[in-house]
Design a protein around this motif. Structure first.
Motif, PDB file in Angstrom:
ATOM      1  N   LEU A 158      59.217  42.337  87.999  1.00  0.00           N
ATOM      2  CA  LEU A 158      58.423  43.555  88.133  1.00  0.00           C
ATOM      3  C   LEU A 158      57.679  43.573  89.454  1.00  0.00           C
ATOM      4  N   GLU A 159      57.659  44.719  90.077  1.00  0.00           N
ATOM      5  CA  GLU A 159      56.844  44.892  91.264  1.00  0.00           C
ATOM      6  C   GLU A 159      55.675  45.785  90.892  1.00  0.00           C
ATOM      7  N   LEU A 160      54.493  45.218  90.912  1.00  0.00           N
ATOM      8  CA  LEU A 160      53.315  45.968  90.529  1.00  0.00           C
ATOM      9  C   LEU A 160      52.668  46.558  91.773  1.00  0.00           C
ATOM     10  N   VAL A 161      52.334  47.831  91.709  1.00  0.00           N
ATOM     11  CA  VAL A 161      51.724  48.479  92.860  1.00  0.00           C
ATOM     12  C   VAL A 161      50.203  48.421  92.785  1.00  0.00           C
ATOM     13  N   ASP A 162      49.640  48.286  91.601  1.00  0.00           N
ATOM     14  CA  ASP A 162      48.192  48.183  91.444  1.00  0.00           C
ATOM     15  C   ASP A 162      47.807  46.738  91.215  1.00  0.00           C
ATOM     16  N   ASP A 163      46.555  46.446  91.498  1.00  0.00           N
ATOM     17  CA  ASP A 163      46.047  45.114  91.241  1.00  0.00           C
ATOM     18  C   ASP A 163      45.537  45.062  89.800  1.00  0.00           C
ATOM     19  N   PHE A 164      46.223  44.311  88.962  1.00  0.00           N
ATOM     20  CA  PHE A 164      45.859  44.236  87.556  1.00  0.00           C
ATOM     21  C   PHE A 164      45.017  43.008  87.233  1.00  0.00           C
ATOM     22  N   ALA A 165      44.494  42.341  88.233  1.00  0.00           N
ATOM     23  CA  ALA A 165      43.708  41.132  87.996  1.00  0.00           C
ATOM     24  C   ALA A 165      42.502  41.413  87.100  1.00  0.00           C
ATOM     25  N   ASP A 166      41.917  42.608  87.214  1.00  0.00           N
ATOM     26  CA  ASP A 166      40.752  42.942  86.399  1.00  0.00           C
ATOM     27  C   ASP A 166      41.095  43.081  84.921  1.00  0.00           C
ATOM     28  N   TYR A 167      42.362  43.318  84.611  1.00  0.00           N
ATOM     29  CA  TYR A 167      42.770  43.565  83.242  1.00  0.00           C
ATOM     30  C   TYR A 167      43.284  42.333  82.520  1.00  0.00           C
ATOM     31  N   GLU A 168      43.481  41.249  83.230  1.00  0.00           N
ATOM     32  CA  GLU A 168      44.020  40.047  82.607  1.00  0.00           C
ATOM     33  C   GLU A 168      42.998  39.420  81.672  1.00  0.00           C
ATOM     34  N   GLY A 169      43.491  38.953  80.542  1.00  0.00           N
ATOM     35  CA  GLY A 169      42.622  38.284  79.578  1.00  0.00           C
ATOM     36  C   GLY A 169      42.299  36.885  80.046  1.00  0.00           C
ATOM     37  N   SER A 170      41.200  36.383  79.601  1.00  0.00           N
ATOM     38  CA  SER A 170      40.858  35.011  79.931  1.00  0.00           C
ATOM     39  C   SER A 170      40.857  34.198  78.647  1.00  0.00           C
ATOM     40  N   TYR A 171      41.075  32.928  78.798  1.00  0.00           N
ATOM     41  CA  TYR A 171      41.190  32.039  77.650  1.00  0.00           C
ATOM     42  C   TYR A 171      40.030  31.068  77.657  1.00  0.00           C
ATOM     43  N   GLU A 172      39.324  31.025  76.547  1.00  0.00           N
ATOM     44  CA  GLU A 172      38.286  30.034  76.366  1.00  0.00           C
ATOM     45  C   GLU A 172      38.580  29.283  75.090  1.00  0.00           C
ATOM     46  N   ASP A 173      38.603  27.995  75.179  1.00  0.00           N
ATOM     47  CA  ASP A 173      38.817  27.192  73.979  1.00  0.00           C
ATOM     48  C   ASP A 173      37.476  27.073  73.267  1.00  0.00           C
ATOM     49  N   LYS A 174      37.390  27.636  72.072  1.00  0.00           N
ATOM     50  CA  LYS A 174      36.125  27.682  71.329  1.00  0.00           C
ATOM     51  C   LYS A 174      35.884  26.406  70.529  1.00  0.00           C
ATOM     52  N   THR A 175      36.794  25.456  70.573  1.00  0.00           N
ATOM     53  CA  THR A 175      36.612  24.238  69.790  1.00  0.00           C
ATOM     54  C   THR A 175      35.591  23.333  70.468  1.00  0.00           C
ATOM     55  N   GLU A 176      35.199  22.336  69.750  1.00  0.00           N
ATOM     56  CA  GLU A 176      34.234  21.368  70.273  1.00  0.00           C
ATOM     57  C   GLU A 176      34.908  20.314  71.153  1.00  0.00           C
ATOM     58  N   ASP A 177      36.183  20.485  71.417  1.00  0.00           N
ATOM     59  CA  ASP A 177      36.973  19.494  72.133  1.00  0.00           C
ATOM     60  C   ASP A 177      36.753  19.599  73.638  1.00  0.00           C
ATOM     61  N   ASN A 178      35.929  18.720  74.209  1.00  0.00           N
ATOM     62  CA  ASN A 178      35.678  18.740  75.646  1.00  0.00           C
ATOM     63  C   ASN A 178      36.901  18.303  76.435  1.00  0.00           C
ATOM     64  N   LEU A 179      37.741  17.493  75.833  1.00  0.00           N
ATOM     65  CA  LEU A 179      38.940  17.041  76.508  1.00  0.00           C
ATOM     66  C   LEU A 179      39.853  18.223  76.836  1.00  0.00           C
ATOM     67  N   MET A 180      39.882  19.232  75.980  1.00  0.00           N
ATOM     68  CA  MET A 180      40.736  20.394  76.220  1.00  0.00           C
ATOM     69  C   MET A 180      40.330  21.111  77.514  1.00  0.00           C
ATOM     70  N   PHE A 181      39.061  21.055  77.873  1.00  0.00           N
ATOM     71  CA  PHE A 181      38.615  21.634  79.139  1.00  0.00           C
ATOM     72  C   PHE A 181      39.375  20.993  80.296  1.00  0.00           C
ATOM     73  N   TYR A 182      39.498  19.685  80.259  1.00  0.00           N
ATOM     74  CA  TYR A 182      40.209  18.967  81.315  1.00  0.00           C
ATOM     75  C   TYR A 182      41.720  19.182  81.229  1.00  0.00           C
ATOM     76  N   VAL A 183      42.241  19.219  80.018  1.00  0.00           N
ATOM     77  CA  VAL A 183      43.677  19.472  79.836  1.00  0.00           C
ATOM     78  C   VAL A 183      44.048  20.822  80.441  1.00  0.00           C
ATOM     79  N   ASN A 184      43.193  21.820  80.251  1.00  0.00           N
ATOM     80  CA  ASN A 184      43.471  23.149  80.808  1.00  0.00           C
ATOM     81  C   ASN A 184      43.444  23.181  82.330  1.00  0.00           C
ATOM     82  N   GLN A 185      42.876  22.171  82.950  1.00  0.00           N
ATOM     83  CA  GLN A 185      42.846  22.097  84.408  1.00  0.00           C
ATOM     84  C   GLN A 185      44.154  21.537  84.989  1.00  0.00           C
ATOM     85  N   LEU A 186      44.966  20.926  84.141  1.00  0.00           N
ATOM     86  CA  LEU A 186      46.224  20.323  84.594  1.00  0.00           C
ATOM     87  C   LEU A 186      47.255  21.387  84.944  1.00  0.00           C
TER      88      LEU A 186
END
Length: 182
Positions: free
Chosen positions: A97-125
Motif C-alpha cells: 500500500l502507498e499511503l498518501v496521508d500520515d497515519f501515525a496519529d491513528y496508530e494504536g499503542s500497546y501497553e502491557d497492563k500486567t505486573e510483569d516488568n520483564l515484559m517491558f524489556y522484552v518489548n524493547q527487543l
C-alpha cells in the motif's frame, strides 16, 4: 469440553476426532489460547487493528481446517503457525500500500497492563528475538515447535534465545545503573 477421543495402543497418544468437534468446544480451545495468540501477534504487528485482524483470520482458518489436525497436543503449535503466517501476510499487504496521508496519529499503542516488568524489556527487543522469547518462556512452546512456527531451524531458535537473553540481561543491568539501553 466434550471431544471424541481414542487412544492408540502402542504410543498412548491422544487422538482427537476434530470432524465431530462442536463450535462451542472450538471456542473453548481458542479461549484457552487467546493470550498466547495476542502476545505473539503483538510481538510481530504493532498496530492493534492489525493484531485483531490477524487473530480473526487465524481463528477462521483454524476452524475451517481443524479436520486436518490429528493430535490435540499439536493444536497450539499448529494455530501459532497459522497466526505467524497471517501476521506476515498483513505486513506484506502494508508494504504494497502507498499511503498518501500520515497515519501515525491513528496508530494504536500497546501497553502491557500486567505486573510483569520483564515484559517491558522484552518489548524493547527486535522482533526476531521478541518472538522466540515470548513463544519459549511465556507460551511454553518447545524449541522444535518454535522452529516450525517461525519457519527457522532449531539452531537459529537456540541462537536467538541465547542472544535475546544476553540483550535482556544487558538492558536490565543498564537500567539498574541508570544507563539508557540499546
Amino acid at each position: 469440553m466434550v471431544l471424541e477421543t481414542s487412544t492408540t495402543v502402542n504410543s498412548k497418544i491422544e487422538i482427537v476426532n476434530f470432524k465431530t468437534l462442536s463450535k462451542d468446544s472450538f471456542v473453548e480451545i481458542i479461549q484457552e489460547n487467546r493470550v498466547s495468540l495476542y502476545r505473539l501477534s503483538k510481538s510481530i504487528l504493532k498496530n492493534e487493528a492489525d493484531v485483531q485482524d490477524a487473530i480473526s483470520e487465524t481463528i477462521i482458518k483454524a476452524y475451517t481446517n481443524i479436520y486436518k489436525l490429528k493430535l490435540m497436543d499439536s493444536f497450539k503449535p499448529w494455530i501459532m503457525k497459522i497466526l505467524v503466517n497471517e501476521c506476515y501476510s498483513i505486513i506484506k499487504k502494508h508494504k504494497k500500500l502507498e499511503l498518501v496521508d500520515d497515519f501515525a496519529d491513528y496508530e494504536g499503542s500497546y501497553e502491557d497492563k500486567t505486573e510483569d516488568n520483564l515484559m517491558f524489556y522484552v518489548n524493547q527487543l527486535d522482533e526476531e528475538f521478541k518472538s522466540v522469547i515470548i513463544l519459549f518462556y511465556y507460551d511454553d512452546i518447545s524449541i522444535k515447535n518454535i522452529s516450525i512456527i517461525l519457519n527457522i531451524s532449531e539452531g537459529t531458535v537456540k541462537s536467538r534465545l541465547s542472544r535475546a537473553k544476553a540483550k535482556l540481561k544487558a538492558m536490565m543491568e543498564n537500567n539498574l545503573r541508570g544507563d539508557s539501553f540499546e
